[in-house]
Design a protein around this motif. Structure first.
Motif, PDB file in Angstrom:
ATOM      1  N   ASN A 242      -9.146  45.152 -19.133  1.00  0.00           N
ATOM      2  CA  ASN A 242     -10.165  45.079 -18.080  1.00  0.00           C
ATOM      3  C   ASN A 242     -10.746  46.477 -17.880  1.00  0.00           C
ATOM      4  N   GLN A 243     -12.059  46.578 -17.943  1.00  0.00           N
ATOM      5  CA  GLN A 243     -12.696  47.882 -17.781  1.00  0.00           C
ATOM      6  C   GLN A 243     -12.761  48.318 -16.329  1.00  0.00           C
ATOM      7  N   ILE A 244     -12.770  47.366 -15.404  1.00  0.00           N
ATOM      8  CA  ILE A 244     -12.797  47.679 -13.967  1.00  0.00           C
ATOM      9  C   ILE A 244     -11.664  46.918 -13.307  1.00  0.00           C
ATOM     10  N   VAL A 245     -10.845  47.651 -12.530  1.00  0.00           N
ATOM     11  CA  VAL A 245      -9.718  47.061 -11.822  1.00  0.00           C
ATOM     12  C   VAL A 245      -9.812  47.472 -10.362  1.00  0.00           C
ATOM     13  N   SER A 246      -9.677  46.520  -9.447  1.00  0.00           N
ATOM     14  CA  SER A 246      -9.738  46.790  -8.001  1.00  0.00           C
ATOM     15  C   SER A 246      -8.350  46.658  -7.402  1.00  0.00           C
ATOM     16  N   ALA A 247      -8.046  47.540  -6.451  1.00  0.00           N
ATOM     17  CA  ALA A 247      -6.756  47.509  -5.772  1.00  0.00           C
ATOM     18  C   ALA A 247      -6.914  48.133  -4.405  1.00  0.00           C
ATOM     19  N   ALA A 248      -6.076  47.719  -3.475  1.00  0.00           N
ATOM     20  CA  ALA A 248      -6.087  48.259  -2.123  1.00  0.00           C
ATOM     21  C   ALA A 248      -5.014  49.321  -1.985  1.00  0.00           C
ATOM     22  N   VAL A 249      -5.222  50.241  -1.091  1.00  0.00           N
ATOM     23  CA  VAL A 249      -4.244  51.288  -0.818  1.00  0.00           C
ATOM     24  C   VAL A 249      -2.947  50.639  -0.347  1.00  0.00           C
ATOM     25  N   GLY A 250      -1.840  51.117  -0.886  1.00  0.00           N
ATOM     26  CA  GLY A 250      -0.543  50.581  -0.506  1.00  0.00           C
ATOM     27  C   GLY A 250      -0.046  49.466  -1.416  1.00  0.00           C
ATOM     28  N   THR A 251      -0.876  49.029  -2.355  1.00  0.00           N
ATOM     29  CA  THR A 251      -0.460  47.990  -3.287  1.00  0.00           C
ATOM     30  C   THR A 251      -0.064  48.626  -4.620  1.00  0.00           C
ATOM     31  N   GLN A 252       0.405  47.786  -5.556  1.00  0.00           N
ATOM     32  CA  GLN A 252       0.767  48.244  -6.899  1.00  0.00           C
ATOM     33  C   GLN A 252      -0.188  47.618  -7.908  1.00  0.00           C
ATOM     34  N   VAL A 253      -0.669  48.411  -8.855  1.00  0.00           N
ATOM     35  CA  VAL A 253      -1.636  47.947  -9.837  1.00  0.00           C
ATOM     36  C   VAL A 253      -1.147  48.327 -11.231  1.00  0.00           C
ATOM     37  N   ILE A 254      -1.498  47.506 -12.236  1.00  0.00           N
ATOM     38  CA  ILE A 254      -1.114  47.759 -13.625  1.00  0.00           C
ATOM     39  C   ILE A 254      -2.368  47.841 -14.479  1.00  0.00           C
ATOM     40  N   LEU A 255      -2.555  48.980 -15.148  1.00  0.00           N
ATOM     41  CA  LEU A 255      -3.635  49.154 -16.112  1.00  0.00           C
ATOM     42  C   LEU A 255      -3.069  48.893 -17.509  1.00  0.00           C
ATOM     43  N   GLU A 256      -3.874  48.263 -18.367  1.00  0.00           N
ATOM     44  CA  GLU A 256      -3.363  47.827 -19.674  1.00  0.00           C
ATOM     45  C   GLU A 256      -4.374  48.126 -20.768  1.00  0.00           C
ATOM     46  N   CYS A 257      -3.858  48.539 -21.944  1.00  0.00           N
ATOM     47  CA  CYS A 257      -4.697  48.721 -23.124  1.00  0.00           C
ATOM     48  C   CYS A 257      -3.909  48.303 -24.366  1.00  0.00           C
ATOM     49  N   VAL A 258      -4.634  48.027 -25.466  1.00  0.00           N
ATOM     50  CA  VAL A 258      -4.027  47.625 -26.739  1.00  0.00           C
ATOM     51  C   VAL A 258      -4.380  48.666 -27.792  1.00  0.00           C
ATOM     52  N   VAL A 259      -3.347  49.199 -28.452  1.00  0.00           N
ATOM     53  CA  VAL A 259      -3.527  50.247 -29.464  1.00  0.00           C
ATOM     54  C   VAL A 259      -3.144  49.682 -30.824  1.00  0.00           C
ATOM     55  N   GLN A 260      -3.991  49.926 -31.830  1.00  0.00           N
ATOM     56  CA  GLN A 260      -3.684  49.602 -33.220  1.00  0.00           C
ATOM     57  C   GLN A 260      -3.729  50.898 -34.019  1.00  0.00           C
ATOM     58  N   SER A 261      -2.640  51.150 -34.758  1.00  0.00           N
ATOM     59  CA  SER A 261      -2.577  52.415 -35.490  1.00  0.00           C
ATOM     60  C   SER A 261      -1.460  52.363 -36.523  1.00  0.00           C
ATOM     61  N   SER A 262      -1.703  53.013 -37.667  1.00  0.00           N
ATOM     62  CA  SER A 262      -0.676  53.225 -38.679  1.00  0.00           C
ATOM     63  C   SER A 262      -1.043  54.500 -39.432  1.00  0.00           C
ATOM     64  N   PRO A 263      -0.151  55.487 -39.445  1.00  0.00           N
ATOM     65  CA  PRO A 263       1.226  55.467 -38.947  1.00  0.00           C
ATOM     66  C   PRO A 263       1.286  55.363 -37.420  1.00  0.00           C
ATOM     67  N   ILE A 305       0.867  51.874 -11.166  1.00  0.00           N
ATOM     68  CA  ILE A 305       0.590  52.870 -10.118  1.00  0.00           C
ATOM     69  C   ILE A 305       0.861  52.259  -8.750  1.00  0.00           C
ATOM     70  N   ASP A 306       1.621  52.982  -7.909  1.00  0.00           N
ATOM     71  CA  ASP A 306       1.708  52.661  -6.481  1.00  0.00           C
ATOM     72  C   ASP A 306       0.520  53.348  -5.811  1.00  0.00           C
ATOM     73  N   VAL A 307      -0.494  52.574  -5.460  1.00  0.00           N
ATOM     74  CA  VAL A 307      -1.828  53.107  -5.157  1.00  0.00           C
ATOM     75  C   VAL A 307      -1.869  53.861  -3.823  1.00  0.00           C
ATOM     76  N   ARG A 308      -2.487  55.064  -3.904  1.00  0.00           N
ATOM     77  CA  ARG A 308      -2.869  55.825  -2.731  1.00  0.00           C
ATOM     78  C   ARG A 308      -4.364  56.133  -2.817  1.00  0.00           C
ATOM     79  N   LYS A 309      -4.884  56.690  -1.768  1.00  0.00           N
ATOM     80  CA  LYS A 309      -6.322  56.939  -1.700  1.00  0.00           C
ATOM     81  C   LYS A 309      -6.790  57.822  -2.851  1.00  0.00           C
ATOM     82  N   LYS A 310      -6.015  58.824  -3.206  1.00  0.00           N
ATOM     83  CA  LYS A 310      -6.444  59.773  -4.220  1.00  0.00           C
ATOM     84  C   LYS A 310      -6.332  59.230  -5.643  1.00  0.00           C
ATOM     85  N   ASP A 311      -5.769  58.028  -5.812  1.00  0.00           N
ATOM     86  CA  ASP A 311      -5.566  57.485  -7.156  1.00  0.00           C
ATOM     87  C   ASP A 311      -6.800  56.807  -7.732  1.00  0.00           C
TER      88      ASP A 311
END
Length: 431
Positions: A242-263, A305-311
């Protein structure tokens, strides 16, 4: 005498003292014809094991039993005496009518026809066949090892095997996926297995990476295999879920990406600051980074991330290997919870109940009377003693518009003096 010995000398079966003994036996007239009771069984045995032929003869009288290699006419044994110098061969006799030729730790060159022969005139014999088979074996020095190549290149994998009968070699992928074969015209064929000592793969892609199995079998237990890893190297790529993720202060959010590489790459998250600098994020405290392997060249990278305002801001998922570096960004923005406006159709209604007269049941003697309403005449006195306010509503009802309800007409009583006698005859006024 020479006429009797002629067949033995011509076949080179017996030499020295044996000729004299056999001649004497024949001159004595012991000429009952020996006979074989059972044919000799053909034997198939794996190399390294033991084998034996059994020859059962009746009416042997003074004749002798000999063992020969039928193809080479080589004498192996005469009765209980070994002639061959092969220490792996022995003979045995049960004392009656059974002779055996034993071969221990059989080898491939032991295969052939073996003859049990009796020195009668004419000579009689029977033949059994020994077939020595060899379990398949892969020649590791002549077989391909783990291979590293680049995308779009070609590769040939070789698998050499031996055994008897000649082994059949097939190729499969360890992960059960199909093998992709590409021809010179751009055609693509997907097959579950390929037969042959050589596997040719052209115009390789990252999907061709993985473990390939070279399997050799010939019907002799057990098949053998060799695992060959094919590593297809390429520049890393990064994709975000997801290119844009919304979260409120005080909540927990998970950012995710998929990497393909060799080696295998070095993966990490960084936050883009206002000055254009990227600050790498280390796992710990309110930040936690984890990885999940998908296949030999793909993985998921998580940032919790345990979200705070500065995050709030832009985060970059980065991957780097010996061929280069790649990244993709995720925007973490603040979400606010807004309270909805009150429903304009909501109404608050109040209902005041009038005093309820007390109902008593009276019984006189054995006579049962109907219910009689007795007026609660001391209500006013009790209220005055307790200091109650007679004009104050007694019960308040809240009714929401979604639930149909009966609207009651009520009357507030300010004094019992205005309470009419008609009203007193009712239990509740306004129903």
């Amino acid at each position: 005498m020479s006429a009797v010995m002629g067949p033995w000398i011509s076949r080179l079966l017996f030499i020295g003292p044996w000729i004299i003994i056999l001649s004497n036996l024949v001159e004595k007239g012991e000429c009952d014809t020996p006979e074989f009771i059972y044919p000799i069984d053909n034997i198939t045995v794996a190399a390294g094991r033991d084998a034996h032929f059994t020859c059962v003869v009746n009416k042997l009288q003074g004749h002798k039993v000999a063992w020969l290699r039928s193809d080479s006419k080589a004498i192996l044994a005469i009765h209980n005496h070994m002639v061959t110098n092969n220490h792996r061969m022995t003979v045995s006799h049960n004392g009656h009518n059974t002779w055996r030729l034993h071969i221990s730790n059989v080898q491939r060159n032991d295969s052939g026809h073996y003859m049990c022969q009796i020195n009668t005139e004419p000579m009689v014999s029977q033949i059994g066949m020994l077939e020595v088979v060899e379990a398949p074996d892969i020649l590791y020095n002549e077989t391909s090892n783990d291979t590293i190549t680049m995308e779009s290149a070609n590769v040939n994998l070789i698998c050499e095997a031996r055994g008897y009968p000649e082994p059949t070699v097939i190729w499969k992928r360890e992960d059960k996926e199909n093998i992709v074969l590409r021809d010179g015209t751009g055609g693509v064929h997907r097959v579950s297995s390929v037969e042959g000592r050589e596997l040719s793969l052209t115009k390789l892609t990252r999907g061709d990476s993985g473990a390939y199995l070279c399997i050799a079998s010939n019907g002799v237990p057990s098949p053998v295999s060799k695992r060959i890893m094919l590593h297809v190297h390429f520049h890393p790529t990064v994709d975000v879920v997801n290119q844009i993720v919304s979260a409120a202060v005080g909540t927990q959010v998970i950012l995710e990406c998929v990497v393909q590489s060799s080696p295998r790459p070095i993966n990490y998250w960084a936050k883009q600051m206002q000055k254009g600098e990227d600050v790498n994020i280390l796992s710990g405290g309110r930040y936690k980074t984890t990885e999940e392997q998908i296949n030999s060249y793909s993985m998921r990278i998580y940032l919790t991330i345990d979200v705070r305002k500065k995050d709030f801001g832009v985060y970059a998922c980065k991957a780097r290997n010996s061929l280069g570096e790649a990244q993709a960004t995720v925007q973490l923005q603040e979400s606010k919870i807004e309270l909805s406006a009150p429903d304009p159709d909501f109404e608050l209604e109040t209902t005041t109940l009038l005093p309820v007269q007390r109902i008593k049941k009276r019984r006189k003697g054995k006579e049962r009377r109907k219910n009689k309403v007795e007026e609660y005449d001391d209500w006013e006195e009790e209220e005055e003693e307790e200091g109650g306010d007679q004009s104050k509503p007694q019960i308040i009802f809240f009714k929401e518009p979604e639930i149909p309800a009966t609207v009651y007409t009520t009357q507030t009583i300010s004094s019992l003096d205005t309470y009419s006698s008609n009203t007193r005859n009712s239990c509740i006024t306004g129903l």
